[in-house]
Design a protein around this motif. Structure first.
Motif, PDB file in Angstrom:
ATOM      1  N   PRO A 138       0.847  -1.199   0.000  1.00  0.00           N
ATOM      2  CA  PRO A 138       0.000   0.000   0.000  1.00  0.00           C
ATOM      3  C   PRO A 138       0.881   1.249   0.000  1.00  0.00           C
ATOM      4  CG  PRO A 138      -0.061  -1.102   2.146  1.00  0.00           C
ATOM      5  CD  PRO A 138       0.706  -1.983   1.223  1.00  0.00           C
ATOM      6  N   HIS A 139       0.481   2.224  -0.776  1.00  0.00           N
ATOM      7  CA  HIS A 139       1.275   3.442  -0.863  1.00  0.00           C
ATOM      8  C   HIS A 139       0.880   4.396   0.263  1.00  0.00           C
ATOM      9  CE1 HIS A 139       3.494   6.731  -2.560  1.00  0.00           C
ATOM     10  NE2 HIS A 139       2.418   7.490  -2.438  1.00  0.00           N
ATOM     11  N   ALA A 140       1.860   4.928   0.971  1.00  0.00           N
ATOM     12  CA  ALA A 140       1.585   5.909   2.025  1.00  0.00           C
ATOM     13  C   ALA A 140       1.899   7.302   1.488  1.00  0.00           C
ATOM     14  CB  ALA A 140       2.438   5.607   3.247  1.00  0.00           C
ATOM     15  N   VAL A 141       0.886   8.154   1.456  1.00  0.00           N
ATOM     16  CA  VAL A 141       1.129   9.496   0.927  1.00  0.00           C
ATOM     17  C   VAL A 141       1.846  10.344   1.979  1.00  0.00           C
ATOM     18  CG1 VAL A 141      -0.901   9.378  -0.554  1.00  0.00           C
ATOM     19  CG2 VAL A 141      -1.078  10.466   1.694  1.00  0.00           C
ATOM     20  N   THR A 142       2.516  11.398   1.546  1.00  0.00           N
ATOM     21  CA  THR A 142       3.254  12.283   2.453  1.00  0.00           C
ATOM     22  C   THR A 142       2.322  13.367   2.978  1.00  0.00           C
ATOM     23  OG1 THR A 142       5.192  11.885   1.108  1.00  0.00           O
ATOM     24  CG2 THR A 142       5.296  13.764   2.617  1.00  0.00           C
ATOM     25  N   ALA A 143       2.333  13.552   4.278  1.00  0.00           N
ATOM     26  CA  ALA A 143       1.457  14.554   4.892  1.00  0.00           C
ATOM     27  C   ALA A 143       2.029  15.951   4.682  1.00  0.00           C
ATOM     28  CB  ALA A 143       1.325  14.270   6.383  1.00  0.00           C
ATOM     29  N   GLY A 144       1.164  16.962   4.783  1.00  0.00           N
ATOM     30  CA  GLY A 144       1.591  18.351   4.615  1.00  0.00           C
ATOM     31  C   GLY A 144       2.501  18.812   5.737  1.00  0.00           C
ATOM     32  N   SER A 145       2.336  18.217   6.903  1.00  0.00           N
ATOM     33  CA  SER A 145       3.212  18.566   8.019  1.00  0.00           C
ATOM     34  C   SER A 145       3.281  17.378   8.957  1.00  0.00           C
ATOM     35  CB  SER A 145       2.711  19.806   8.761  1.00  0.00           C
ATOM     36  OG  SER A 145       1.572  19.498   9.531  1.00  0.00           O
ATOM     37  N   PHE A 146       4.255  17.365   9.822  1.00  0.00           N
ATOM     38  CA  PHE A 146       4.360  16.282  10.799  1.00  0.00           C
ATOM     39  C   PHE A 146       4.994  16.811  12.076  1.00  0.00           C
ATOM     40  CE2 PHE A 146       7.897  16.204   7.886  1.00  0.00           C
ATOM     41  CZ  PHE A 146       8.997  16.195   8.732  1.00  0.00           C
ATOM     42  N   ILE A 147       4.807  16.047  13.135  1.00  0.00           N
ATOM     43  CA  ILE A 147       5.329  16.443  14.438  1.00  0.00           C
ATOM     44  C   ILE A 147       6.414  15.462  14.835  1.00  0.00           C
ATOM     45  CG2 ILE A 147       4.731  16.530  16.900  1.00  0.00           C
ATOM     46  CD1 ILE A 147       1.993  17.709  15.965  1.00  0.00           C
ATOM     47  N   GLU A 148       7.604  15.976  15.046  1.00  0.00           N
ATOM     48  CA  GLU A 148       8.714  15.128  15.492  1.00  0.00           C
ATOM     49  C   GLU A 148       8.776  15.102  17.010  1.00  0.00           C
ATOM     50  OE1 GLU A 148      11.997  15.730  11.909  1.00  0.00           O
ATOM     51  OE2 GLU A 148      12.437  16.497  13.914  1.00  0.00           O
ATOM     52  N   LEU A 149       8.987  13.925  17.560  1.00  0.00           N
ATOM     53  CA  LEU A 149       9.190  13.784  19.002  1.00  0.00           C
ATOM     54  C   LEU A 149      10.636  13.359  19.229  1.00  0.00           C
ATOM     55  CD1 LEU A 149       5.929  11.808  19.940  1.00  0.00           C
ATOM     56  CD2 LEU A 149       6.266  14.286  19.842  1.00  0.00           C
ATOM     57  N   PRO A 169      17.153  23.440  31.866  1.00  0.00           N
ATOM     58  CA  PRO A 169      17.308  21.979  31.983  1.00  0.00           C
ATOM     59  C   PRO A 169      16.208  21.215  31.249  1.00  0.00           C
ATOM     60  CG  PRO A 169      16.478  22.896  34.047  1.00  0.00           C
ATOM     61  CD  PRO A 169      16.780  24.066  33.145  1.00  0.00           C
ATOM     62  N   LEU A 170      15.145  21.897  30.876  1.00  0.00           N
ATOM     63  CA  LEU A 170      14.063  21.237  30.139  1.00  0.00           C
ATOM     64  C   LEU A 170      14.194  21.533  28.647  1.00  0.00           C
ATOM     65  CD1 LEU A 170      11.053  22.026  32.511  1.00  0.00           C
ATOM     66  CD2 LEU A 170      12.388  19.920  32.373  1.00  0.00           C
ATOM     67  N   THR A 171      13.989  20.505  27.851  1.00  0.00           N
ATOM     68  CA  THR A 171      14.093  20.652  26.400  1.00  0.00           C
ATOM     69  C   THR A 171      12.772  20.251  25.762  1.00  0.00           C
ATOM     70  OG1 THR A 171      16.361  19.897  26.654  1.00  0.00           O
ATOM     71  CG2 THR A 171      15.520  20.042  24.409  1.00  0.00           C
ATOM     72  N   GLN A 172      12.305  21.093  24.877  1.00  0.00           N
ATOM     73  CA  GLN A 172      11.043  20.808  24.197  1.00  0.00           C
ATOM     74  C   GLN A 172      11.154  19.504  23.382  1.00  0.00           C
ATOM     75  OE1 GLN A 172       9.404  24.453  22.561  1.00  0.00           O
ATOM     76  NE2 GLN A 172       8.666  23.279  20.824  1.00  0.00           N
ATOM     77  N   VAL A 173      10.228  18.594  23.602  1.00  0.00           N
ATOM     78  CA  VAL A 173      10.268  17.288  22.941  1.00  0.00           C
ATOM     79  C   VAL A 173       9.750  17.388  21.498  1.00  0.00           C
ATOM     80  CG1 VAL A 173       9.233  14.956  22.993  1.00  0.00           C
ATOM     81  CG2 VAL A 173      10.089  15.996  25.110  1.00  0.00           C
ATOM     82  N   LEU A 174       8.841  18.323  21.312  1.00  0.00           N
ATOM     83  CA  LEU A 174       8.110  18.347  20.045  1.00  0.00           C
ATOM     84  C   LEU A 174       8.603  19.419  19.075  1.00  0.00           C
ATOM     85  CD1 LEU A 174       4.238  18.721  20.246  1.00  0.00           C
ATOM     86  CD2 LEU A 174       5.603  20.648  19.533  1.00  0.00           C
ATOM     87  N   THR A 175       8.672  19.069  17.804  1.00  0.00           N
ATOM     88  CA  THR A 175       8.926  20.052  16.748  1.00  0.00           C
ATOM     89  C   THR A 175       7.885  19.831  15.669  1.00  0.00           C
ATOM     90  OG1 THR A 175      11.303  19.922  17.169  1.00  0.00           O
ATOM     91  CG2 THR A 175      10.645  20.921  15.105  1.00  0.00           C
ATOM     92  N   TRP A 176       7.257  20.914  15.209  1.00  0.00           N
ATOM     93  CA  TRP A 176       6.236  20.790  14.161  1.00  0.00           C
ATOM     94  C   TRP A 176       6.859  21.311  12.870  1.00  0.00           C
ATOM     95  CZ3 TRP A 176       1.043  24.008  14.181  1.00  0.00           C
ATOM     96  CH2 TRP A 176       0.210  23.527  13.151  1.00  0.00           C
ATOM     97  N   LYS A 177       6.897  20.442  11.866  1.00  0.00           N
ATOM     98  CA  LYS A 177       7.573  20.785  10.621  1.00  0.00           C
ATOM     99  C   LYS A 177       6.672  20.636   9.405  1.00  0.00           C
ATOM    100  CE  LYS A 177      12.287  19.519  11.864  1.00  0.00           C
ATOM    101  NZ  LYS A 177      13.354  18.528  11.649  1.00  0.00           N
ATOM    102  N   SER A 178       6.979  21.423   8.391  1.00  0.00           N
ATOM    103  CA  SER A 178       6.304  21.279   7.109  1.00  0.00           C
ATOM    104  C   SER A 178       7.346  21.594   6.036  1.00  0.00           C
ATOM    105  CB  SER A 178       5.108  22.228   7.039  1.00  0.00           C
ATOM    106  OG  SER A 178       4.430  22.082   5.808  1.00  0.00           O
ATOM    107  N   ARG A 179       6.890  21.958   4.847  1.00  0.00           N
ATOM    108  CA  ARG A 179       7.872  22.379   3.842  1.00  0.00           C
ATOM    109  C   ARG A 179       7.240  23.330   2.831  1.00  0.00           C
ATOM    110  NH1 ARG A 179       8.320  16.931   0.243  1.00  0.00           N
ATOM    111  NH2 ARG A 179       6.086  16.621   0.179  1.00  0.00           N
TER     112      ARG A 179
END
Ligand SMILES: *Cc1c(COP(=O)(O)O)cnc(C)c1O
Length: 390
Positions: A3-14, A257-267
């Motif tokens: 099955p082909h997985a299409v690329t999303a417009g944005s994604f969230i990196e953890l 000492p705290l680092t943000q876990v999440l990054t929201w990316k697109s292109r």
């Protein structure tokens, strides 16, 4: 054919390394006698329960707290066996048998649920793990002091059905110094009420009260476990909490000492040259005052990118800040890349997070500095794919 997985417009990196660092830091702060419980209500504060829970397990967390049974069900599907789950608010009587079978513990804050817990345990032939919630001044849920003798009697008479996993309470806003006296009063009431359990010869497996702000501001509240929400994701509960920690020498000004876990990316999906005197996008809210290069990004208010950021927000492209120009559309924003001549279609865009020397903070998404982290994070839609990165 696969099955082909299409690329999303944005994604969230953890980020695995960020989460590891946060957990190590927070565990150090509460010491070896208090257990780290990860609060993953609100879709793990927008991080996504299905992705976040296994990631946290890999970082050594084996105990999670959710708000309701529906979230617990999602957590159950992805947890390893032996990973503990507690439901802090909503579970229907009809779901208690299921929760027992799944070995989930739940809060009990009224006599109906207490009796229902006994009944469900008797029917299942299995002890129910419950947390007795005490009303100490938050005035939301919990048994009031006058209820306590009866609660203790019921717990004692039903020891073969009730496993007292916890006796707990919740503070009314430990992230704000304005609530200092109210928190102190709650601590006094909690100590007094807890004492009644001890005096009655009951031995709950844990006394617990602290969330992130309480644990980081009032170390005496950490007791046997801490329910860490916002801090594990790399955010201070409030600026006050952070400043207080700096003033008492726990953290330094330069190094969070705290680092943000999440990054929201697109292109970037398109670039446009716009002539002086032309408008960009819907209506006339943005007028090009000079020849302008516009980049188009496939994220909009449908994805939680607020319309309030029209002509106000920023994204990062090639390590530079690019201002949003024109209105935020349902699925599109347009940004000015005139100052980033090398920018091109296909470039990575950071919507929340770090790129090069710059960072777009979650709190820059609103002008309400204090509570915004929670609300903004939780609005990140379920549908955006999450990606685990090292
Ligand atoms: C949400 C919640 C927490 C976690 O709070 P943070 O401020 O995010 O650390 C802890 N306990 C209860 C009962 C909660 O509802």
């Amino acid at each position: 054919m696969a099955p082909h997985a299409v690329t999303a417009g944005s994604f969230i990196e953890l980020s695995t390394s960020a989460l590891k660092r946060n957990i190590i830091y927070l565990k150090k702060r509460i010491g070896p006698h208090s257990r780290f419980v990860s609060v993953i209500k609100g879709n793990a504060y927008g991080h996504g329960i299905e992705d976040y829970l296994p990631l946290a397990e890999r970082c050594g967390v084996r105990s999670f707290a959710v708000s309701d049974a529906a979230e617990a069900e999602r957590a159950c599907r992805v947890r390893q066996s032996g990973t503990e789950l507690m439901i802090m608010n909503m579970i229907d009587t009809a779901d208690l048998a299921w929760a027992l079978e799944q070995e989930i513990s739940w809060y009990v804050f009224d006599f109906d649920r207490l009796q229902a817990s006994v009944d469900a345990a008797r029917a299942a032939g299995k002890r129910a793990s419950i947390h007795i919630e005490l009303e100490t001044g938050f005035n939301r849920t919990g048994f009031v002091p006058d209820d306590l003798d009866r609660v203790i009697d019921i717990c004692r008479d039903n020891e073969q059905y009730l496993d007292l996993a916890g006796v707990c309470t919740h503070f009314a806003g430990a992230e704000s110094i304005a609530n200092y006296f109210r928190i102190q009063e709650q601590r006094t009431v909690f100590a007094r009420m807890s004492g009644q359990f001890k005096a009655a010869g009951l031995h709950p497996r844990a006394y617990h009260a602290a969330s992130s702000a309480a644990a980081l501001t009032y170390p005496e509240t950490t007791h046997d476990l801490v329910r860490f929400g916002i801090a594990q994701y790399g955010f201070w509960p409030s600026i006050e909490t952070r400043v207080q920690n700096m003033m008492n020498g726990e953290t330094r000004f330069f190094k969070d000492p705290l680092t943000q876990v999440l990054t929201w990316k697109s292109r970037v999906i398109a670039c446009q040259q716009v002539r002086t005197g032309e408008h960009v996008g819907y209506g006339t809210s943005y007028l090009a005052q000079q020849p302008t290069t516009v980049a188009v990004i496939p994220v909009g208010y449908y994805h939680g990118y607020s319309r309030n950021l029209s002509n106000l927000g920023h994204v990062l492209i090639r390590g530079h800040k690019a201002p949003v120009i024109g209105m935020v559309n349902m699925n599109i924003i347009t940004v000015d890349i005139t100052g980033i001549p090398a920018a091109a279609v296909g470039d990575e865009v950071v919507i929340i997070g770090k790129q090069g020397r710059h960072r777009i903070t979650v709190s820059s998404f609103s002008d309400l500095a204090n509570y915004v982290n929670y609300e903004m994070l939780i609005r990140l839609p379920y549908e955006i794919p999450r990606k685990i990165v090292p």
